[in-house]
Design a protein around this motif. Structure first.
Motif, PDB file in Angstrom:
ATOM      1  N   ASP A  10      55.460  55.005  15.219  1.00  0.00           N
ATOM      2  CA  ASP A  10      55.032  55.927  16.287  1.00  0.00           C
ATOM      3  C   ASP A  10      55.760  57.265  16.218  1.00  0.00           C
ATOM      4  OD1 ASP A  10      53.069  54.459  17.538  1.00  0.00           O
ATOM      5  OD2 ASP A  10      54.447  53.520  18.967  1.00  0.00           O
ATOM      6  N   ARG A  11      57.016  57.228  15.894  1.00  0.00           N
ATOM      7  CA  ARG A  11      57.841  58.443  15.958  1.00  0.00           C
ATOM      8  C   ARG A  11      57.586  59.407  14.809  1.00  0.00           C
ATOM      9  NH1 ARG A  11      63.292  55.332  17.805  1.00  0.00           N
ATOM     10  NH2 ARG A  11      62.421  54.631  19.779  1.00  0.00           N
ATOM     11  N   ASN A  12      56.978  58.929  13.746  1.00  0.00           N
ATOM     12  CA  ASN A  12      56.748  59.779  12.584  1.00  0.00           C
ATOM     13  C   ASN A  12      55.319  60.313  12.509  1.00  0.00           C
ATOM     14  OD1 ASN A  12      59.392  59.487  11.601  1.00  0.00           O
ATOM     15  ND2 ASN A  12      58.872  57.497  10.770  1.00  0.00           N
ATOM     16  N   LEU A  13      54.544  60.058  13.512  1.00  0.00           N
ATOM     17  CA  LEU A  13      53.175  60.576  13.551  1.00  0.00           C
ATOM     18  C   LEU A  13      53.155  61.911  14.272  1.00  0.00           C
ATOM     19  CD1 LEU A  13      51.328  57.274  14.496  1.00  0.00           C
ATOM     20  CD2 LEU A  13      51.395  58.367  12.254  1.00  0.00           C
ATOM     21  N   GLU A  14      52.283  62.773  13.830  1.00  0.00           N
ATOM     22  CA  GLU A  14      52.203  64.107  14.440  1.00  0.00           C
ATOM     23  C   GLU A  14      51.814  64.016  15.915  1.00  0.00           C
ATOM     24  OE1 GLU A  14      49.574  68.127  13.895  1.00  0.00           O
ATOM     25  OE2 GLU A  14      50.207  67.061  12.093  1.00  0.00           O
ATOM     26  N   ASP A  15      50.846  63.164  16.225  1.00  0.00           N
ATOM     27  CA  ASP A  15      50.382  63.034  17.604  1.00  0.00           C
ATOM     28  C   ASP A  15      50.119  61.558  17.919  1.00  0.00           C
ATOM     29  OD1 ASP A  15      49.361  63.341  20.128  1.00  0.00           O
ATOM     30  OD2 ASP A  15      47.783  64.751  19.558  1.00  0.00           O
ATOM     31  N   PRO A  16      51.183  60.807  18.237  1.00  0.00           N
ATOM     32  CA  PRO A  16      51.011  59.371  18.483  1.00  0.00           C
ATOM     33  C   PRO A  16      50.086  59.066  19.661  1.00  0.00           C
ATOM     34  CG  PRO A  16      53.247  60.061  18.993  1.00  0.00           C
ATOM     35  CD  PRO A  16      52.563  61.223  18.374  1.00  0.00           C
ATOM     36  N   ASP A  17      50.052  59.957  20.645  1.00  0.00           N
ATOM     37  CA  ASP A  17      49.162  59.733  21.782  1.00  0.00           C
ATOM     38  C   ASP A  17      47.694  59.809  21.365  1.00  0.00           C
ATOM     39  OD1 ASP A  17      51.235  59.295  23.562  1.00  0.00           O
ATOM     40  OD2 ASP A  17      51.361  61.418  24.127  1.00  0.00           O
ATOM     41  N   ALA A  18      47.384  60.709  20.449  1.00  0.00           N
ATOM     42  CA  ALA A  18      45.999  60.813  19.954  1.00  0.00           C
ATOM     43  C   ALA A  18      45.615  59.546  19.210  1.00  0.00           C
ATOM     44  CB  ALA A  18      45.849  62.029  19.051  1.00  0.00           C
ATOM     45  N   ILE A  19      46.529  58.995  18.445  1.00  0.00           N
ATOM     46  CA  ILE A  19      46.278  57.744  17.717  1.00  0.00           C
ATOM     47  C   ILE A  19      46.015  56.618  18.709  1.00  0.00           C
ATOM     48  CG2 ILE A  19      47.275  56.025  16.153  1.00  0.00           C
ATOM     49  CD1 ILE A  19      46.618  58.656  14.749  1.00  0.00           C
ATOM     50  N   LYS A  20      46.847  56.539  19.723  1.00  0.00           N
ATOM     51  CA  LYS A  20      46.679  55.494  20.742  1.00  0.00           C
ATOM     52  C   LYS A  20      45.348  55.650  21.475  1.00  0.00           C
ATOM     53  CE  LYS A  20      51.594  54.808  21.544  1.00  0.00           C
ATOM     54  NZ  LYS A  20      52.710  55.008  22.451  1.00  0.00           N
ATOM     55  N   THR A  21      44.975  56.889  21.775  1.00  0.00           N
ATOM     56  CA  THR A  21      43.707  57.147  22.464  1.00  0.00           C
ATOM     57  C   THR A  21      42.523  56.751  21.594  1.00  0.00           C
ATOM     58  OG1 THR A  21      44.690  58.946  23.738  1.00  0.00           O
ATOM     59  CG2 THR A  21      42.294  58.934  23.550  1.00  0.00           C
ATOM     60  N   MET A  22      42.558  57.128  20.317  1.00  0.00           N
ATOM     61  CA  MET A  22      41.461  56.760  19.409  1.00  0.00           C
ATOM     62  C   MET A  22      41.365  55.251  19.265  1.00  0.00           C
ATOM     63  SD  MET A  22      41.214  59.446  16.262  1.00  0.00           S
ATOM     64  CE  MET A  22      42.950  59.496  15.864  1.00  0.00           C
TER      65      MET A  22
END
Length: 87
Positions: free
Chosen positions: A30-42
């Motif tokens: 999670d911490r190394n993704l540019e936008d973890p919230d966008a990943i979670k939303t998708m």
């Protein structure tokens, strides 16, 4: 890919999206993704659509079982009808 999956609206496409997003998080965290919230939303959108597709399929299957049970009752086979009506 989510837009494409939404357009074609197939279970397999949403399954692939969930799987790929899970793999992405597993590889990078999670911490190394540019936008973890966008990943979670998708992922949530794809998972929600999978649930909707499953619910629709289950409803169709239940309706078919009920029609078949009625046909068995009308054919004088109440035991088979009872098996189909059990949940």
């Amino acid at each position: 890919e989510l837009d494409e999956a939404t357009f074609f609206d197939t279970r397999g496409s949403f399954e692939r999206i969930v799987q790929r997003l899970d793999e992405l998080v597993a590889v990078y965290g999670d911490r190394n993704l540019e936008d973890p919230d966008a990943i979670k939303t998708m992922r949530a959108r794809a998972a929600d659509r999978l649930k909707e597709l499953d619910a629709a399929r289950n409803k169709d299957q239940q309706q078919r079982r009920q029609r078949l049970a009625t046909a068995f009752e009308q054919a004088g086979m109440p035991a088979l009808a009872a098996l189909l009506r059990k949940e």
